[in-house]
Design a protein around this motif. Structure first.
Motif, PDB file in Angstrom:
ATOM      1  N   CYS A  35       0.845  -1.192   0.000  1.00  0.00           N
ATOM      2  CA  CYS A  35       0.000   0.000   0.000  1.00  0.00           C
ATOM      3  C   CYS A  35       0.879   1.239   0.000  1.00  0.00           C
ATOM      4  CB  CYS A  35      -0.924  -0.007   1.220  1.00  0.00           C
ATOM      5  SG  CYS A  35      -0.071   0.231   2.796  1.00  0.00           S
ATOM      6  N   SER A  61      -6.556  10.885   2.439  1.00  0.00           N
ATOM      7  CA  SER A  61      -7.199   9.578   2.367  1.00  0.00           C
ATOM      8  C   SER A  61      -8.717   9.723   2.456  1.00  0.00           C
ATOM      9  CB  SER A  61      -6.701   8.679   3.503  1.00  0.00           C
ATOM     10  OG  SER A  61      -7.428   7.483   3.537  1.00  0.00           O
ATOM     11  N   LYS A  62      -9.448   8.817   1.817  1.00  0.00           N
ATOM     12  CA  LYS A  62     -10.909   8.813   1.898  1.00  0.00           C
ATOM     13  C   LYS A  62     -11.383   8.081   3.148  1.00  0.00           C
ATOM     14  CE  LYS A  62     -13.175   7.890  -1.864  1.00  0.00           C
ATOM     15  NZ  LYS A  62     -13.628   7.183  -3.087  1.00  0.00           N
ATOM     16  N   ASN A  63     -10.475   7.373   3.814  1.00  0.00           N
ATOM     17  CA  ASN A  63     -10.844   6.581   4.979  1.00  0.00           C
ATOM     18  C   ASN A  63     -10.809   7.437   6.251  1.00  0.00           C
ATOM     19  OD1 ASN A  63     -10.006   4.719   7.404  1.00  0.00           O
ATOM     20  ND2 ASN A  63     -10.992   3.387   5.891  1.00  0.00           N
ATOM     21  N   ALA A  64     -11.878   7.375   7.033  1.00  0.00           N
ATOM     22  CA  ALA A  64     -11.999   8.193   8.243  1.00  0.00           C
ATOM     23  C   ALA A  64     -10.932   7.850   9.279  1.00  0.00           C
ATOM     24  CB  ALA A  64     -13.388   8.042   8.840  1.00  0.00           C
ATOM     25  N   LEU A  66      -7.864   6.754   8.772  1.00  0.00           N
ATOM     26  CA  LEU A  66      -6.577   7.311   8.366  1.00  0.00           C
ATOM     27  C   LEU A  66      -6.547   8.822   8.563  1.00  0.00           C
ATOM     28  CD1 LEU A  66      -5.850   5.228   5.127  1.00  0.00           C
ATOM     29  CD2 LEU A  66      -5.093   4.808   7.462  1.00  0.00           C
ATOM     30  N   GLN A  67      -7.643   9.484   8.237  1.00  0.00           N
ATOM     31  CA  GLN A  67      -7.705  10.934   8.438  1.00  0.00           C
ATOM     32  C   GLN A  67      -7.606  11.296   9.916  1.00  0.00           C
ATOM     33  OE1 GLN A  67     -11.291  12.326   6.570  1.00  0.00           O
ATOM     34  NE2 GLN A  67     -10.437  12.226   4.495  1.00  0.00           N
ATOM     35  N   LEU A  87      -6.441  -2.491   9.064  1.00  0.00           N
ATOM     36  CA  LEU A  87      -7.253  -1.964   7.964  1.00  0.00           C
ATOM     37  C   LEU A  87      -6.623  -2.278   6.612  1.00  0.00           C
ATOM     38  CD1 LEU A  87      -9.617  -0.059   6.964  1.00  0.00           C
ATOM     39  CD2 LEU A  87      -7.947   1.806   7.132  1.00  0.00           C
ATOM     40  N   LYS A  88      -5.307  -2.137   6.525  1.00  0.00           N
ATOM     41  CA  LYS A  88      -4.602  -2.363   5.272  1.00  0.00           C
ATOM     42  C   LYS A  88      -4.288  -3.850   5.031  1.00  0.00           C
ATOM     43  CE  LYS A  88      -4.244   1.921   3.891  1.00  0.00           C
ATOM     44  NZ  LYS A  88      -4.812   2.351   2.585  1.00  0.00           N
TER      45      LYS A  88
END
Length: 327
Positions: A35, A61-64, A66-67, A87-88
């Motif tokens: 990734c 990132s679109k992932n909450a 990660l943000q 997650l990854k």
């Protein structure tokens, strides 16, 4: 109408570039089996090069999850790293270095945010002459810079000898609050020889040019042209602006192995004081009226230096020379 069409065109170009970028990331992961965060950690050395890229990756990132990692509490960093790895779908046993690298960078990122808040609190706290701790710090500053000269009184013209504007230094701290006093005292205590030399130099006239006529020598023979304490407060303001703008991330991510602290900022202040004096002498201003011009030019120079991801604002070395732990 033309403006509307231009805005619409820019919007679709942005969407196209965004989709293209995400497509490239997807293809790259399929080809490499890694990734984006893995590629950043494995392809960049510890420091600003790695942490700035990780910070950007998490922010966009679109992932909450990660943000949110960018604003997690320092005590939650380890758990957040575990959640990211899960997650990854990364096997921590076959990628042991990834967690260590991510943790070091994330501690730098959240630590920087915490440092900004701490420094802002100091800047907002006014000097209080009724506060014994404040008064004690001020007296220590005098003793460090004038060890052989007793202060005749709390309110005294003697304060001008170390570069304050009047008889009561508290009025000069209004702009930077306690942060200015903390920085000056740190400089005087931890780099005393340099601080004393700078104070001495600031009070000395320029050397006469003996080959000049006497009437020209009188114009040449003038003080270096700045007040030590006032310059320290101004350089505090400069360091503060670099910090809150994010420009200082390059430096702090390179010199702080993990969480940046107030000590790191104060060491940066010491460096900026030394460099500003050299710059002031190089610029050779006619008088103190040119201070703002010289300061602005110096600020621009530091900003240019900080655009180099390997830069560290240290007296004798850049980040590439630092013996950092290979996290």
């Amino acid at each position: 109408m033309k403006h509307f069409l231009r805005v619409v065109t820019q919007f679709f170009v942005f969407l196209y570039c965004k989709c293209l970028w995400r497509g490239l990331k997807f293809v790259t992961r399929k080809l490499t089996g890694r990734c984006e965060l893995q590629r950043i950690c494995y392809n960049n050395k510890h420091g600003a090069r790695r942490t700035l890229k990780i910070e950007s990756s998490l922010r966009f990132s679109k992932n909450a999850l990660l943000q949110s990692a960018l604003s997690v509490h320092p005590d939650k960093v380890e758990k957040t790293i575990e959640d990211i790895i899960a997650l990854k779908k990364i096997n921590p046993d076959t990628n042991p270095q990834l967690g260590i690298s991510l943790q070091a960078s994330l501690l730098q990122i959240v630590g920087y945010r915490t440092l900004v808040a701490e420094v802002e609190k100091l800047r907002r706290e006014p000097y209080d002459c009724e506060n014994p701790e404040h008064e004690d710090m001020l007296m220590k500053l005098w003793k460090e810079l004038r060890p052989d000269t007793p202060l005749t009184g709390r309110i005294s013209k003697q304060w001008c000898e170390i570069g304050f504007q009047g008889s009561d230094p508290k009025t000069d701290f209004r702009g930077m609050g306690l942060l200015g006093l903390h920085n000056l005292l740190y400089f005087a205590e931890h780099d005393k020889a340099t601080a004393l030399q700078m104070l001495h130099d600031s009070l000395q006239p320029k050397h006469n040019e003996t080959n000049k006529p006497e009437w020209e020598q009188k114009n040449i023979d003038k003080a270096i042209g700045y007040s030590f304490a006032i310059v320290g407060i101004n350089i505090t303001d400069l360091a503060f602006s670099l910090l809150v703008s994010g420009a200082l991330k390059t430096h702090l991510y390179n010199v702080a192995p993990e969480t940046p602290s107030l000590m790191h900022l104060q060491q940066t202040f010491c460096y900026l004081m030394q460099e500003f004096q050299r710059f002031w002498v190089e610029e050779d201003p006619c008088d103190i009226m040119e201070f703002n011009r010289v300061r602005s030019k110096f600020h621009r120079r530091i900003l240019r230096q900080l655009k180099n991801p390997d830069m560290a604002l240290c007296p004798h070395f850049a980040a590439s020379d630092l013996h950092l732990v290979n996290l």
